[in-house]
Write an enzyme that holds these catalytic residues in place. Structure first.
Site, PDB file in Angstrom:
ATOM      1  N   LYS A 229       0.832  -1.213   0.000  1.00 49.09           N
ATOM      2  CA  LYS A 229       0.000   0.000   0.000  1.00 49.09           C
ATOM      3  C   LYS A 229       0.866   1.262   0.000  1.00 49.09           C
ATOM      4  O   LYS A 229       2.086   1.200   0.116  1.00 49.09           O
ATOM      5  CB  LYS A 229      -0.981  -0.045   1.188  1.00 49.09           C
ATOM      6  CG  LYS A 229      -2.101  -1.065   0.916  1.00 49.09           C
ATOM      7  CD  LYS A 229      -3.123  -1.138   2.015  1.00 49.09           C
ATOM      8  CE  LYS A 229      -4.191  -2.177   1.643  1.00 49.09           C
ATOM      9  NZ  LYS A 229      -5.105  -2.464   2.762  1.00 49.09           N
ATOM     10  N   ARG A 264      -1.955 -10.191   5.872  1.00 51.33           N
ATOM     11  CA  ARG A 264      -2.545 -10.368   4.536  1.00 51.33           C
ATOM     12  C   ARG A 264      -1.556  -9.777   3.529  1.00 51.33           C
ATOM     13  O   ARG A 264      -1.312  -8.570   3.533  1.00 51.33           O
ATOM     14  CB  ARG A 264      -3.897  -9.627   4.499  1.00 51.33           C
ATOM     15  CG  ARG A 264      -4.633  -9.696   3.188  1.00 51.33           C
ATOM     16  CD  ARG A 264      -5.907  -8.867   3.249  1.00 51.33           C
ATOM     17  NE  ARG A 264      -6.669  -8.976   2.013  1.00 51.33           N
ATOM     18  CZ  ARG A 264      -6.451  -8.246   0.933  1.00 51.33           C
ATOM     19  NH1 ARG A 264      -5.512  -7.321   0.923  1.00 51.33           N
ATOM     20  NH2 ARG A 264      -7.195  -8.426  -0.150  1.00 51.33           N
TER      21      ARG A 264
HETATM   22  N1  HH2 Z   1      -7.090  -4.463   1.775  1.00 54.67           N
HETATM   23  C1  HH2 Z   1      -7.589  -4.630   0.542  1.00 54.67           C
HETATM   24  C2  HH2 Z   1      -8.631  -5.543   0.314  1.00 54.67           C
HETATM   25  N2  HH2 Z   1      -9.127  -6.288   1.314  1.00 54.67           N
HETATM   26  N3  HH2 Z   1      -9.107  -6.935   3.587  1.00 54.67           N
HETATM   27  C3  HH2 Z   1      -8.607  -6.805   4.812  1.00 54.67           C
HETATM   28  N4  HH2 Z   1      -9.083  -7.569   5.825  1.00 54.67           N
HETATM   29  N5  HH2 Z   1      -7.603  -5.922   5.099  1.00 54.67           N
HETATM   30  C4  HH2 Z   1      -7.073  -5.112   4.136  1.00 54.67           C
HETATM   31  O1  HH2 Z   1      -6.174  -4.292   4.448  1.00 54.67           O
HETATM   32  C5  HH2 Z   1      -7.584  -5.224   2.804  1.00 54.67           C
HETATM   33  C6  HH2 Z   1      -8.621  -6.160   2.558  1.00 54.67           C
HETATM   34  C7  HH2 Z   1      -7.002  -3.863  -0.597  1.00 54.67           C
HETATM   35  O2  HH2 Z   1      -5.884  -4.541  -1.130  1.00 54.67           O
HETATM   36  P1  HH2 Z   1      -5.932  -5.455  -2.446  1.00 54.67           P
HETATM   37  O3  HH2 Z   1      -6.912  -6.565  -2.280  1.00 54.67           O
HETATM   38  O4  HH2 Z   1      -4.565  -5.897  -2.786  1.00 54.67           O
HETATM   39  O5  HH2 Z   1      -6.363  -4.466  -3.586  1.00 54.67           O
HETATM   40  P2  HH2 Z   1      -7.726  -4.209  -4.357  1.00 54.67           P
HETATM   41  O6  HH2 Z   1      -8.759  -3.818  -3.328  1.00 54.67           O
HETATM   42  O7  HH2 Z   1      -7.404  -3.118  -5.326  1.00 54.67           O
HETATM   43  O8  HH2 Z   1      -8.128  -5.512  -5.021  1.00 54.67           O
END
Ligand code: HH2
Length: 292
Positions: A229, A264
């Site tokens: 992030k 995660r």
């Molecule tokens: N961050 C994202 C999505 N889901 N769930 C939890 N529990 N905690 C987090 O920090 C979190 C999450 C965002 O990251 P990512 O899935 O890599 O990206 P995108 O939402 O663009 O798919």
């Protein structure tokens, strides 16, 4: 399923309590064309299943499978499309014995993902987005991650205003825990997550990361998701999210040291190896299994 308590009274089964001892690495599997760091790399089911197999081989304890990006400004994916993306991937990886969480805000997707083999619901809105979500999770009897955010991915940036970010997030998460409990979700099914980057600036993220022990004092397992992030880009001076793996590993170790139970991450192998070394170095001295 139940577990015996010391008094012999069966306690409800808890996915969190049943995790193997030590830190748990949750591998991120985005079956999306537009996720902020890996969008389009695993949006075809065969590629996603292969990536999930790789993460399992690399030591992931949980696979977090999502079909909707929640990056700032992301547009909404209809539940039917979200389900078409992720259900075949969940079913295939569940057949391999993977412990799967489904990253969704939609109750109908929670329902179908659990039917396909997911055992954890990971909701970035902490069950606030879909009014049917709290009762759905209670009825399904699965585990749940309640993540803190304000607003929606479209509005959250303007809501990153706090008096005391740690206290405000703690209080707002407690309110979501209260909603979950009132809906009939068992306390041992719940994990919480401060929601790095969701209605947070880098300064907020850093303050929250340093204050994870205050959140951990709630007794709920902490999930930490700061992988790749903007804060990693800011501290690590790396504008390209795909090149933020090393900084993300450092942040994962910091989070674990400050009370996180689950990290995660996108970079599973790198994180698993770092956690093993850190854990080995921190453990009480014993026999050296590999003197080489
Ligand atoms: N961050 C994202 C999505 N889901 N769930 C939890 N529990 N905690 C987090 O920090 C979190 C999450 C965002 O990251 P990512 O899935 O890599 O990206 P995108 O939402 O663009 O798919």
């Amino acid at each position: 399923m139940t577990m015996e308590t010391a008094s012999g009274v069966p306690a409800p089964f808890s996915v969190w309590a049943a995790l193997p001892p030590g830190p748990a690495v949750m591998g991120i599997l985005n079956v999306t064309p537009d996720s902020f760091s890996d969008g389009g790399t695993t949006d075809d089911p065969a590629a996603a299943i292969e990536a999930g197999r790789r993460m399992l081989a690399d030591g992931a304890t949980i696979l977090d499978i999502g079909g909707e990006s929640t990056r700032p400004g992301a547009s909404i994916v209809p539940p039917a499309e979200e389900q078409a993306r992720i259900l075949p991937v969940i079913a295939a990886l569940a057949r391999l014995g993977a412990l799967i969480s489904v990253d969704t805000r939609n109750a109908s997707t929670m329902e179908r993902a659990v039917a396909a083999g997911a055992r954890i619901v990971n909701d970035v809105s902490a069950l606030a987005y879909d009014p049917a979500a709290p009762a759905t999770v209670a009825r399904l009897g699965c585990a749940v991650v309640l993540m803190h955010m304000r607003g929606t991915p479209l509005t959250m940036k303007s809501l990153a205003v706090y008096g005391d970010v740690v206290e405000d997030v703690r209080r707002e998460l407690s309110a979501r825990v209260a909603v979950a409990l009132a809906a009939g979700i068992a306390p041992q099914a719940i994990a919480i997550d401060p929601g790095f980057g969701f209605a947070k600036t880098s300064d907020h993220n850093i303050a929250l990361l340093r204050s994870l022990p205050a959140l951990a004092a709630s007794g709920f397992p902490i999930v930490s998701g700061i992988s790749r992030k903007a804060t990693i880009g800011h501290l690590g001076q790396e504008p390209d999210p795909a090149r933020r793996g090393p900084g993300s590993v450092a942040a994962a170790l910091f989070a674990l040291q400050h009370g996180a139970r689950v990290v995660r991450v996108h970079d599973v192998w790198e994180t698993v190896q770092a956690v093993r070394v850190w854990h080995g170095l921190s453990a009480a001295p014993g026999g050296d299994p590999d003197p080489a």
